[in-house]
Scaffold this motif. Sequence first.
Motif, mmCIF file in Angstrom:
data_model
loop_
_atom_site.group_PDB
_atom_site.id
_atom_site.type_symbol
_atom_site.label_atom_id
_atom_site.label_comp_id
_atom_site.label_asym_id
_atom_site.label_seq_id
_atom_site.Cartn_x
_atom_site.Cartn_y
_atom_site.Cartn_z
ATOM 1 N N GLU A 61 0.703 -1.252 0.019
ATOM 2 C CA GLU A 61 -0.061 0.037 0.122
ATOM 3 C C GLU A 61 0.961 1.369 0.075
ATOM 4 O O GLU A 61 0.420 2.287 -0.357
ATOM 5 N N ALA A 62 2.101 1.205 0.652
ATOM 6 C CA ALA A 62 2.947 2.310 0.386
ATOM 7 C C ALA A 62 4.257 1.717 0.806
ATOM 8 O O ALA A 62 4.562 0.671 1.231
ATOM 9 N N GLN A 63 5.363 2.703 0.619
ATOM 10 C CA GLN A 63 6.785 2.353 0.715
ATOM 11 C C GLN A 63 7.106 3.211 2.027
ATOM 12 O O GLN A 63 6.639 4.467 2.138
ATOM 13 N N TYR A 64 8.028 3.008 2.903
ATOM 14 C CA TYR A 64 8.524 3.711 4.055
ATOM 15 C C TYR A 64 9.824 3.658 4.071
ATOM 16 O O TYR A 64 10.609 2.611 3.989
ATOM 17 N N ARG A 65 10.534 4.772 4.253
ATOM 18 C CA ARG A 65 11.688 4.964 4.608
ATOM 19 C C ARG A 65 12.002 5.865 6.032
ATOM 20 O O ARG A 65 11.432 6.707 6.101
ATOM 21 N N ILE A 66 13.158 5.514 6.534
ATOM 22 C CA ILE A 66 13.283 6.156 7.780
ATOM 23 C C ILE A 66 14.856 6.698 7.755
ATOM 24 O O ILE A 66 15.683 5.870 7.590
ATOM 25 N N PHE A 67 14.938 7.749 7.982
ATOM 26 C CA PHE A 67 16.414 8.585 8.221
ATOM 27 C C PHE A 67 16.530 8.895 9.713
ATOM 28 O O PHE A 67 15.627 9.888 10.194
ATOM 29 N N ASN A 68 17.636 8.595 10.233
ATOM 30 C CA ASN A 68 18.027 9.180 11.491
ATOM 31 C C ASN A 68 18.159 10.436 11.717
ATOM 32 O O ASN A 68 18.759 11.196 10.518
ATOM 33 N N SER A 69 18.272 11.064 12.979
ATOM 34 C CA SER A 69 18.643 12.687 13.075
ATOM 35 C C SER A 69 19.993 12.773 12.396
ATOM 36 O O SER A 69 20.234 13.903 12.052
ATOM 37 N N ASP A 70 21.018 11.929 12.398
ATOM 38 C CA ASP A 70 22.289 12.284 11.941
ATOM 39 C C ASP A 70 22.492 11.984 10.476
ATOM 40 O O ASP A 70 23.533 12.237 9.802
ATOM 41 N N GLY A 71 21.274 11.774 9.686
ATOM 42 C CA GLY A 71 21.074 11.765 8.162
ATOM 43 C C GLY A 71 21.291 10.311 7.482
ATOM 44 O O GLY A 71 21.151 10.386 6.399
ATOM 45 N N THR A 72 21.528 9.390 8.440
ATOM 46 C CA THR A 72 21.713 8.218 7.946
ATOM 47 C C THR A 72 20.450 7.382 7.577
ATOM 48 O O THR A 72 19.564 7.554 8.582
ATOM 49 N N GLU A 73 20.489 6.401 6.885
ATOM 50 C CA GLU A 73 19.112 5.596 6.502
ATOM 51 C C GLU A 73 19.191 4.376 7.411
ATOM 52 O O GLU A 73 20.169 3.661 7.358
ATOM 53 N N ALA A 74 18.189 3.928 8.092
ATOM 54 C CA ALA A 74 17.946 2.630 8.767
ATOM 55 C C ALA A 74 17.177 1.732 7.890
ATOM 56 O O ALA A 74 16.244 2.217 7.274
ATOM 57 N N SER A 75 17.311 0.468 8.290
ATOM 58 C CA SER A 75 16.718 -0.462 7.383
ATOM 59 C C SER A 75 15.258 -0.667 8.193
ATOM 60 O O SER A 75 14.343 -0.983 7.486
ATOM 61 N N MET A 76 14.891 -0.078 9.336
ATOM 62 C CA MET A 76 13.758 -0.470 10.065
ATOM 63 C C MET A 76 13.747 0.633 11.256
ATOM 64 O O MET A 76 14.636 0.780 11.725
ATOM 65 N N CYS A 77 12.480 1.038 11.466
ATOM 66 C CA CYS A 77 11.977 1.583 12.773
ATOM 67 C C CYS A 77 10.758 1.314 13.427
ATOM 68 O O CYS A 77 9.782 1.563 12.393
ATOM 69 N N GLY A 78 10.634 0.549 14.353
ATOM 70 C CA GLY A 78 9.513 0.305 14.823
ATOM 71 C C GLY A 78 8.274 1.021 15.307
ATOM 72 O O GLY A 78 7.140 1.302 14.940
ATOM 73 N N ASN A 79 8.831 2.093 15.988
ATOM 74 C CA ASN A 79 8.028 3.285 16.747
ATOM 75 C C ASN A 79 7.459 4.011 15.198
ATOM 76 O O ASN A 79 6.118 4.340 15.257
ATOM 77 N N GLY A 80 8.474 4.113 14.396
ATOM 78 C CA GLY A 80 8.120 5.055 13.235
ATOM 79 C C GLY A 80 6.987 4.296 12.299
ATOM 80 O O GLY A 80 6.034 4.864 11.659
ATOM 81 N N LEU A 81 7.158 2.967 12.338
ATOM 82 C CA LEU A 81 6.280 2.226 11.484
ATOM 83 C C LEU A 81 4.872 2.219 11.810
ATOM 84 O O LEU A 81 3.765 2.261 11.182
ATOM 85 N N ARG A 82 4.717 2.374 13.321
ATOM 86 C CA ARG A 82 3.407 2.447 13.848
ATOM 87 C C ARG A 82 2.569 3.750 13.567
ATOM 88 O O ARG A 82 1.409 3.813 12.941
ATOM 89 N N CYS A 83 3.461 4.700 13.515
ATOM 90 C CA CYS A 83 2.952 6.209 12.881
ATOM 91 C C CYS A 83 2.687 6.212 11.573
ATOM 92 O O CYS A 83 1.570 6.829 11.042
ATOM 93 N N ALA A 84 3.770 5.375 10.543
ATOM 94 C CA ALA A 84 3.419 5.644 9.293
ATOM 95 C C ALA A 84 2.091 4.501 9.002
ATOM 96 O O ALA A 84 1.549 5.010 8.152
#
Length: 326
Positions: A61-84
């Motif tokens: 249904e959608a794609q989701y990407r997460i960038f940490n505050s230092d600008g690096t991309e992470a493969s997953m973020c659980g708390n963020g996935l609930r919001c997304a």
Amino acid sequence: MLIDLIKCHGSNNDFLLIDESDRNYQLDDFKRRDLALALCDRENSLGADGILFIRPSKVAEAQYRIFNSDGTEASMCGNGLRCAGRYVCEKLGVEEAVIETLKANLKVRKHEEIFSGIPTYQVEISPVTFHLKDLPLNLEQDTLLQEKIPGLSDELTFTALAVPNPHLTTIVSKEQLDSNLQTELSVKVNQPNDLFPDGVNVSFIRLLEKGSIFVRTYERGVGYTNACGTAMSASTLVTCLMNENEWEQPIDVYNNGGMVRCAVHKKGDTFTIDLIGNATFVYSAKMDVDFTVDGILTEIFEQENFHEDAQYEKLQEHAKKYLSRF
Ligand SMILES: N[C@@H](CCC[C@H](N)C(=O)O)C(=O)O
């Protein structure tokens, strides 16, 4: 350029959510990194632990990407996935969806409230692997299960796993939690080092009572956060492996930003984890950004409050009261 955003949080692990799918913001990965670095800055800008980018997907249904505050991309973020997950479900008018992440397509669904009046989502945390090459952790062995890491700590034993972002967990006493141990070793493994070339999320776990744990995480790419969803999921799994908690049973996971519930499913050697908790929207806004200007954000307007925080504070009070017993 005008960009719409939603400030949101899961256990007060807070994010800026930007939906690229209907609007052609023409972001590339350099701009996403620059946005994360500029906007997450708590001193000079909006402040957040990371940015969640929602994008169109060919397989979900959608794609989701997460960038940490230092600008690096992470493969997953659980708390963020609930919001997304909440954002995508509400946008599509559905109660469940599949979200494409860097390494897996994951199920999200609206869930019965974890606490009165709290929008709650359940997300799937998977795939899980214990192979050190998947973190990576450079040791001359395949896995690390409740073992010491030479040169890291004389007193702590660690378990390493990827869910699929990398986690190093250790079960500690109250005294060890209150000490400087976590900061010292987290800084060590998140600066250039031979053990963890990509860094690692470091969690200290305290066993409270059967079915209930406390987890504090020093996150790769951020530092200490109020909570880390993948870390709480990984930590719950570790407590089940050690027979401190039970497979398939809901485990309450307390953190410095509130509490979530996790359940670990085991089929042979395959594990998946349900992460259930709040998906709180704080405000929505339109921002004017200029990538040629220092700080990037030039103006923020049309801010609208979702008024969900007052109820969330009640969950936090409940969590604090429970924790004061230990
Ligand atoms: N806060 C997150 C994890 C974000 C990514 C992490 N810092 C990493 O670099 O792996 C969560 O809720 O899981």
